[in-house]
Motif scaffolding. Structure first.
Motif, PDB file in Angstrom:
ATOM      1  N   TRP A 151      11.736  15.749   8.421  1.00 53.46           N
ATOM      2  CA  TRP A 151      10.520  15.388   7.701  1.00 53.46           C
ATOM      3  C   TRP A 151       9.967  14.056   8.208  1.00 53.46           C
ATOM      4  O   TRP A 151       8.760  13.926   8.471  1.00 53.46           O
ATOM      5  N   ILE A 152      10.873  13.065   8.380  1.00 50.63           N
ATOM      6  CA  ILE A 152      10.418  11.745   8.824  1.00 50.63           C
ATOM      7  C   ILE A 152       9.743  11.867  10.181  1.00 50.63           C
ATOM      8  O   ILE A 152       8.651  11.334  10.399  1.00 50.63           O
ATOM      9  N   PHE A 153      10.394  12.614  11.087  1.00 48.19           N
ATOM     10  CA  PHE A 153       9.849  12.774  12.428  1.00 48.19           C
ATOM     11  C   PHE A 153       8.445  13.393  12.380  1.00 48.19           C
ATOM     12  O   PHE A 153       7.489  12.875  12.936  1.00 48.19           O
ATOM     13  N   HIS A 154       8.341  14.504  11.650  1.00 45.22           N
ATOM     14  CA  HIS A 154       7.054  15.214  11.631  1.00 45.22           C
ATOM     15  C   HIS A 154       5.997  14.437  10.866  1.00 45.22           C
ATOM     16  O   HIS A 154       4.807  14.495  11.180  1.00 45.22           O
ATOM     17  N   TRP A 155       6.450  13.707   9.852  1.00 48.67           N
ATOM     18  CA  TRP A 155       5.510  12.878   9.098  1.00 48.67           C
ATOM     19  C   TRP A 155       4.915  11.806  10.015  1.00 48.67           C
ATOM     20  O   TRP A 155       3.712  11.559  10.022  1.00 48.67           O
ATOM     21  N   LEU A 156       5.783  11.198  10.819  1.00 42.82           N
ATOM     22  CA  LEU A 156       5.298  10.160  11.728  1.00 42.82           C
ATOM     23  C   LEU A 156       4.339  10.750  12.758  1.00 42.82           C
ATOM     24  O   LEU A 156       3.349  10.124  13.135  1.00 42.82           O
ATOM     25  N   VAL A 201       0.837  -1.212   0.000  1.00 38.59           N
ATOM     26  CA  VAL A 201       0.000   0.000   0.000  1.00 38.59           C
ATOM     27  C   VAL A 201       0.867   1.255   0.000  1.00 38.59           C
ATOM     28  O   VAL A 201       0.674   2.174  -0.798  1.00 38.59           O
ATOM     29  N   GLY A 202       1.834   1.285   0.871  1.00 36.00           N
ATOM     30  CA  GLY A 202       2.716   2.441   0.937  1.00 36.00           C
ATOM     31  C   GLY A 202       3.996   2.166   0.178  1.00 36.00           C
ATOM     32  O   GLY A 202       4.250   1.044  -0.252  1.00 36.00           O
ATOM     33  N   PRO A 203       4.840   3.183  -0.001  1.00 36.46           N
ATOM     34  CA  PRO A 203       6.100   2.986  -0.708  1.00 36.46           C
ATOM     35  C   PRO A 203       7.087   2.179   0.140  1.00 36.46           C
ATOM     36  O   PRO A 203       6.993   2.172   1.373  1.00 36.46           O
ATOM     37  N   PRO A 204       8.038   1.490  -0.496  1.00 31.50           N
ATOM     38  CA  PRO A 204       9.051   0.770   0.265  1.00 31.50           C
ATOM     39  C   PRO A 204       9.927   1.752   1.049  1.00 31.50           C
ATOM     40  O   PRO A 204      10.117   2.893   0.623  1.00 31.50           O
ATOM     41  N   LEU A 205      10.461   1.312   2.189  1.00 32.34           N
ATOM     42  CA  LEU A 205      11.170   2.231   3.072  1.00 32.34           C
ATOM     43  C   LEU A 205      12.676   1.953   3.150  1.00 32.34           C
ATOM     44  O   LEU A 205      13.377   2.549   3.975  1.00 32.34           O
ATOM     45  N   LEU A 242       1.284  17.380   6.932  1.00 32.55           N
ATOM     46  CA  LEU A 242       2.213  17.677   5.851  1.00 32.55           C
ATOM     47  C   LEU A 242       1.578  17.450   4.483  1.00 32.55           C
ATOM     48  O   LEU A 242       1.916  18.121   3.517  1.00 32.55           O
ATOM     49  N   LYS A 243       0.697  16.479   4.420  1.00 30.63           N
ATOM     50  CA  LYS A 243       0.093  16.166   3.128  1.00 30.63           C
ATOM     51  C   LYS A 243      -1.377  15.836   3.377  1.00 30.63           C
ATOM     52  O   LYS A 243      -1.726  14.700   3.678  1.00 30.63           O
ATOM     53  N   PRO A 244      -2.222  16.851   3.319  1.00 34.53           N
ATOM     54  CA  PRO A 244      -3.637  16.626   3.625  1.00 34.53           C
ATOM     55  C   PRO A 244      -4.199  15.533   2.721  1.00 34.53           C
ATOM     56  O   PRO A 244      -3.928  15.501   1.525  1.00 34.53           O
ATOM     57  N   GLY A 245      -4.941  14.642   3.296  1.00 37.04           N
ATOM     58  CA  GLY A 245      -5.608  13.642   2.491  1.00 37.04           C
ATOM     59  C   GLY A 245      -4.797  12.372   2.314  1.00 37.04           C
ATOM     60  O   GLY A 245      -5.275  11.422   1.699  1.00 37.04           O
ATOM     61  N   THR A 246      -3.584  12.314   2.831  1.00 35.04           N
ATOM     62  CA  THR A 246      -2.818  11.076   2.669  1.00 35.04           C
ATOM     63  C   THR A 246      -3.460   9.972   3.510  1.00 35.04           C
ATOM     64  O   THR A 246      -4.100  10.245   4.533  1.00 35.04           O
ATOM     65  N   ILE A 247      -3.290   8.719   3.040  1.00 34.98           N
ATOM     66  CA  ILE A 247      -3.951   7.644   3.763  1.00 34.98           C
ATOM     67  C   ILE A 247      -3.083   7.096   4.889  1.00 34.98           C
ATOM     68  O   ILE A 247      -3.504   6.239   5.640  1.00 34.98           O
ATOM     69  N   GLU A 248      -1.866   7.568   4.999  1.00 32.95           N
ATOM     70  CA  GLU A 248      -1.020   7.166   6.130  1.00 32.95           C
ATOM     71  C   GLU A 248      -1.757   7.488   7.428  1.00 32.95           C
ATOM     72  O   GLU A 248      -2.161   8.624   7.639  1.00 32.95           O
ATOM     73  N   PRO A 249      -1.917   6.480   8.311  1.00 29.29           N
ATOM     74  CA  PRO A 249      -2.684   6.778   9.533  1.00 29.29           C
ATOM     75  C   PRO A 249      -1.891   7.635  10.510  1.00 29.29           C
ATOM     76  O   PRO A 249      -0.660   7.540  10.580  1.00 29.29           O
ATOM     77  N   ASN A 250      -2.612   8.457  11.232  1.00 30.07           N
ATOM     78  CA  ASN A 250      -1.985   9.226  12.305  1.00 30.07           C
ATOM     79  C   ASN A 250      -2.113   8.407  13.579  1.00 30.07           C
ATOM     80  O   ASN A 250      -3.194   8.247  14.119  1.00 30.07           O
TER      81      ASN A 250
END
Lengths: 236, 647, 232
Positions: free
Chosen positions: B609-614, B594-598, B620-628
């Motif tokens: 970015w990684i920290f704040h994304w997590l 589902v998500g990109p490889p890491l 950072l990206k409204p509408g992304t399906i990454e769960p908070n």
């Protein structure tokens, strides 16, 4: 029951209002006419011939009756109606949907108004065909013609008040006709009538005032003269 | 005397009866039935719901000058216990607005003053704003919501997008819509051939099914005359002249040509032209179809255009690829050999009608071509179609339904007009856009919202402001030359086909960006719209990245992630055990899709970015399906440390 | 000389001396009829009036219960309905407007009509109540034919068939008694009608016909439209 009734009719309060007794004898019957404001347009006695319906077809009397209906229903309608472009149409809708018997009142007023124009015209025809305009009634005929014009004007000024398409364009067409009076007079008449060059807020207020005050009062005065003259000239 | 008395008695009684009937009729009004029905309904409910007092109820919305009496019968609108009741008692579906705040007819239309069913829905002759059918209900959102993306109104948003793309504002007066960029026709006589142009004018979608150009249903004669007229325009803007074809293209030997075509094919693929251009329907969607381009445009024009697109069509969003002269000739040779329409008729010798210019000019005006296309010497057409800025308030009596035989309502009129404009009369000039039914409905929804009603200013959600971002200097020149904004958004400007670059330097590491320019690859290879290789020089890449490093960052993204192995170990635990990230992401070819490889995350992304994304992906990206997952700072640090350790 | 008035007669000359009344030709003869029996206004007249009034209100109320007064769309100055019609009592005039220039149809003709109505009693047009053909038949015939002819030609030139046809019919009915020898009751009655009666009748018929056409038979662009055809 009968006793109570008698007691009431003999009480001072009753007699202060109705100065005559019950119309049981010819005297009291005559008094009923003399002492009654509304009936005094009639003579105490009338010819049996004139009682026949086809003598006048009752057209004049019914016209007056329609006027009474119109005044009564019109006064009630005035309670709910505001002559402004913003509100007039909405008030019509409120009459239709919310006001108790509002639609009925409006219907009565509308149909009675149309009926009155027709009734007065028919009355005029009757008077013509029976030759009832001949001297000494010639001036009363003139008043009658003026009353006919007033009737039409009353109906016409009322026509604008609902502020719907029918009203707006009916009045626009009519005032455009008036505009064709020569020498620039037509423009002025229509400007005076509408309070502007097109039918708008001013026209609505003017028509409202004409419809609810000026024309009815003028018509009532003329009607008074008309009836009085009829009576003086030996009519019913 | 006797009969007279009897008559009098009868008439007097009748008189009273008739006068009594009228209040009686008033007493038996329709709404009373519904109110007593409501009271008996709620009496039978298990929940405790208050019965209503019999009487007319209304919502008076002063700011909108509306009185809505719908609630006289719709008594359960705010009563959650009645969510399954039948109309008129059912609870209103949950929306963001309150019935006491906006009333009913502001959104639903219909006759709010009425207290009878038929009158209230407005399906009566003399009410000009009948209730909106459910499919068109979102139209009312548009009254206040002027922003680009109205929440919860997908149909309206689609409709607005279609109106913009179809450039309705080219012919119609439509507030809040701007003319779109559409190729000016300068030099069209040097660009296309007559056979193609006639066929195109007659039926544009036959050549390019995805074109926005509508079908004007021209006759053969009209199309021919108009083509002759257009082909007489042979000059380019700013007095540009076509460069002659290089020798490699004019007189190549067979072997040389084959080599050239092969080189061109490689470069065509590397440049990823299909990211934007469809070829026979396959590929991107933002640029014109290329499948039969060689039969459309002349070779010399094509060569010049690929060389310097903006010289021939200023404003076009086509990047200028940094091809070498040989590569350029190769690409053109490849396209000339590959993208040919073998079905196209051989052009017959043709002498234009002597009056073709005047007639063609008249046709150009008649069909308001100038509403979309610029043509030298022709003024941009003023709005020649009807004014649509208050179309939603159009009265039924103003509409000529002709012989269409459709349902006589405004929504059905608009929809039919959009689908088959000519059904209302042969003389209609509106072209056929070939919308699908749902598209036509969506456009009708967006149009119906233009009611011209007076809206209190505090209710209006203003239009999303246009970004004034216009990079200057070397970077600005490159952005223009490379048409970056054709696919990327920078600080609110541009078309979002690829990614928003506004925080790119805060997200990605400098080295990664530099490498990406050299050899673009896609994080998700399934996508068609992939970054093309523009063959930039190192100097150009440096200019671009330098600018991004200064501008496309945010201080809030700064964050130092601990680099000790213990943190990484804790992070590993969080990754595999606590949050089960592997169900969507891959590490070492293990995990979900589902998500990109890491794997090589550390190469690409900055620690901040990684920290704040997590911590908050949607921030950072409204509408992304990454769960908070509501990570604590320590958890986010640990997880980031783990991801950064995967070098 | 036919009796416009009647002198009081009593066969008993001894009891009542004979009187001769001289009445100038130009005054109306209002002669008291024999005294009729009089009845009391209350109740004979008043009750009848009350019945008539109540009956009228009953009719109106029933009408109002079943037929709603029209209320169209809210006024919209931007959109003129086609046709835009005045209230029905002005539609006769509006119909005239279709034929004549506005100044004629909108001002001159209605003004003339009202003035004519007002002056009727002063012109003594109907004083004699003499049938049109009872004396000077020839002169009247020429006059009537001339006026009707000129009017018809004028109406024909303006294509006012809505007025031309009633005019011709009225004129034809008018002159018929002058030519027919053997007259039945209707013709006799028609023959005894005076000129003013004819003018008024013509006027009323024209007004009714014009109003009816304007109200019922006019559609978009004031074209002829049957009443059962939906206009909007």
């Amino acid at each position: 029951m009968r006793e109570t009734f008698r007691a009431i009719t003999r009480s001072q309060a009753w007699r202060s209002v109705f100065r005559h007794g019950l119309p049981l004898s010819n005297r009291t019957r005559a008094e009923a006419v003399f002492y009654n404001f509304f009936l005094h347009v009639h003579p105490a006695k009338v010819r049996r011939r004139s009682l026949k319906f086809t003598y006048t077809w009752g057209l004049g009397g019914l016209s007056a009756g329609l006027f009474i209906v119109l005044v009564a229903s019109g006064a009630l309608l005035m309670l709910y109606y505001r002559p402004s472009v913003q509100q007039a149409y909405g008030d019509m809708k409120d009459l239709q949907f919310v006001v108790s018997s509002g639609q009925f009142l409006r219907n009565m007023h509308r149909w009675a108004a149309h009926a009155m124009v027709a009734m007065v015209f028919l009355h005029m025809l009757r008077v013509f065909y029976t030759g009832s305009y001949r001297p000494p009634k010639e001036f009363n005929w003139v008043i009658g013609v003026v009353l006919f014009v007033f009737t039409v004007l009353l109906s016409y000024t009322g026509y604008l008040l609902p502020w719907d398409q029918l009203a707006y364009w009916g009045i626009s067409v009519g005032t455009n006709m008036a505009r064709s009076v020569p020498f620039g007079l037509g423009e002025r008449i229509s400007f005076l009538l509408l309070g502007g060059n097109i039918v708008g807020e001013n026209a609505l207020v003017r028509f409202y005032v004409l419809h609810c005050f000026v024309l009815p009062v003028a018509a009532m005065v003329l009607m008074g003269i008309h009836f009085w003259r009829v009576r003086k000239d030996g009519g019913v | 005397m006797k009969p007279l008395r009897a008559t009098f008695a009868i008439v007097a009684v009748l008189f009273l009866v008739v006068l009594a009937v009228s209040p009686l009729k008033d007493y038996l009004r329709e709404w009373k039935k519904y109110q007593t029905g409501y009271n008996s309904l709620v009496a039978g409910l298990p929940q405790r719901v208050k019965p209503v007092d019999i009487g007319i109820r209304q919502v008076w919305v002063q700011k909108l000058d509306r009185v809505d009496r719908c609630v006289t019968c719709h008594l359960g609108v705010k009563e959650p216990a009645l969510h399954a009741a039948l109309e008129p008692y059912r609870t209103h579906p949950r929306i963001y607005h309150d019935v006491d705040d906006l009333g009913c007819t502001f959104c639903h239309e219909g006759q709010g003053a009425a207290t009878e069913y038929r009158e209230s829905v407005g399906n009566v002759k003399y009410w000009d704003r009948p209730i909106l059918p459910r499919a068109y209900l979102e139209a009312s959102c548009a009254k206040c919501h002027r922003e680009n993306d109205v929440p919860g109104a997908p149909v309206l948003n689609l409709g607005r997008k279609l109106i913009r793309e179809s450039n309705c504002a080219g012919c119609h007066r439509l507030e809040a819509y701007q003319k779109q960029w559409i190729p000016a026709l300068d030099g069209i006589g040097e660009k296309v051939n007559r056979t193609w142009l006639v066929a195109w004018l007659k039926h544009p979608k036959a050549y390019a099914p995805s074109t926005k150009m509508p079908d004007f249903l021209l006759s053969d004669e009209e199309a021919g005359t108009l083509a002759d007229f257009l082909l007489s325009f042979r000059t380019f803007p700013r007095e540009a002249v076509l460069d002659p074809l290089p020798a490699a293209l004019t007189s190549p030997g067979d072997a040389q040509k084959a080599k050239l075509v092969e080189l061109g094919a490689t470069k065509f693929r590397e440049a990823r032209c299909i990211s934007c251009h469809p070829i026979n329907g396959k590929g991107g969607y933002v640029a014109p179809e290329l499948g039969k381009i060689a039969s459309k445009v002349g070779e010399q024009w094509l060569y010049n255009y690929v060389k310097q697109p903006k010289r021939l069509q200023p404003g076009v969003l086509m990047p200028r690829y940094r091809f070498s002269p040989e590569e350029l000739a190769g690409v053109v040779a490849y396209m000339e050999s590959e993208f040919v329409d073998y079905d196209m008729e051989k052009p017959a010798p043709h002498t234009p009608d002597p009056g073709f210019y005047e007639k063609g000019r008249a046709l150009f005006k008649k069909y308001s071509c100038g509403g979309c296309h610029g043509l030298p010497g022709m003024a941009r057409a003023e709005e020649t179609g009807p004014d649509l800025s208050a179309i939603g308030a159009k009265k039924l009596y103003e509409i000529d339904f002709g012989r269409s035989g459709i349902e006589q309502t405004l929504p059905s009129y608009l929809k039919t007009k959009l689908l088959t404009p000519h059904v209302f009369g042969e003389s209609m000039k509106m072209p056929q856009f070939g919308f699908r039914e749902d598209e036509a409905e969506a456009i009708a929804v967006a149009l119906l919202g233009n009611t011209g009603d007076r809206i209190p200013p505090d209710l209006i959600v203003p239009a999303t402001p246009q970004s004034a971002f216009a990079p200057q200097g070397e970077f600005g020149k490159l952005v223009d030359d490379l048409a970056c904004l054709g696919c990327h958004v920078m600080n609110g400007r541009g078309r979002l086909v690829a990614t928003d670059l506004s925080l790119e330097a805060g997200q990605a590491r400098r080295t990664w960006i530099e490498g990406y320019f050299k050899i673009p690859y896609s994080l998700r290879p399934v996508l068609t719209e992939r970054m093309p290789n523009l063959f930039l020089s190192d100097g150009e890449i440096k200019t671009l990245v330098d600018y991004m490093e200064t501008s496309f960052i945010a201080d809030t993204l700064e964050h130092a992630v601990p680099s000790d192995p213990t943190a990484a170990a804790i992070g590993r635990g969080l990754y595999y055990e606590r949050y089960g990230c592997q169900s969507c992401h891959q590490i070492g070819a293990k995990g979900g899709y589902v998500g990109p490889p890491l794997d090589k995350l550390a190469v690409r992304l900055t620690p901040g970015w990684i920290f704040h994304w997590l911590k908050n992906p949607q921030g950072l990206k409204p509408g992304t399906i990454e769960p908070n997952n509501n990570l604590s700072d320590a958890e986010a640090d640990a997880l980031a440390a783990f991801l950064l350790s995967l070098k | 000389m036919s009796a416009d008035f009647r002198a009081e007669k009593n066969p008993d000359a001894g009891a009542v001396p004979k009187r001769v009344a001289f009445i100038k030709g130009r005054t109306a003869a209002r002669v008291r009829k024999e005294d009729e029996d009089l009845v009391m206004t209350v109740p004979h007249l008043v009750v009848r009036e009350a019945i008539a009034f109540m009956a009228m209100v009953i009719v109106l109320a029933l009408l109002s219960l079943f037929f709603n007064a029209p209320l169209e769309w809210i006024a919209n100055p931007e959109h003129t309905p086609n046709p835009a019609k005045a209230p029905w009592y002005f539609l006769g005039l509006q119909e005239l407007l279709h034929y004549f220039p506005p100044i004629v149809a909108g001002v001159i003709l209605p003004a003339l009509a009202v003035i004519a109505l007002i002056v009727i009693p002063y012109f003594r047009v109907n004083v004699k109540r003499e049938g049109l053909w009872e004396s000077s038949r020839r002169r009247n015939l020429i006059g009537v034919c001339a006026v009707a002819g000129i009017l018809s030609v004028l109406l024909f030139l303006y294509n006012v068939y809505a007025m031309l046809i009633p005019t011709l019919i009225v004129a034809a009915v008018m002159v018929t008694p002058a030519f027919v020898r053997r007259q039945g009751r209707i013709l006799l009655w028609l023959g005894s009608r005076p000129l003013s009666w004819w003018i008024m009748t013509w006027f009323v018929i024209v007004v009714v016909v014009l109003t009816a056409i304007g109200t019922l038979f006019r559609g978009p662009e004031w074209s002829w439209t049957w009443p059962w055809k939906e206009i909007y």
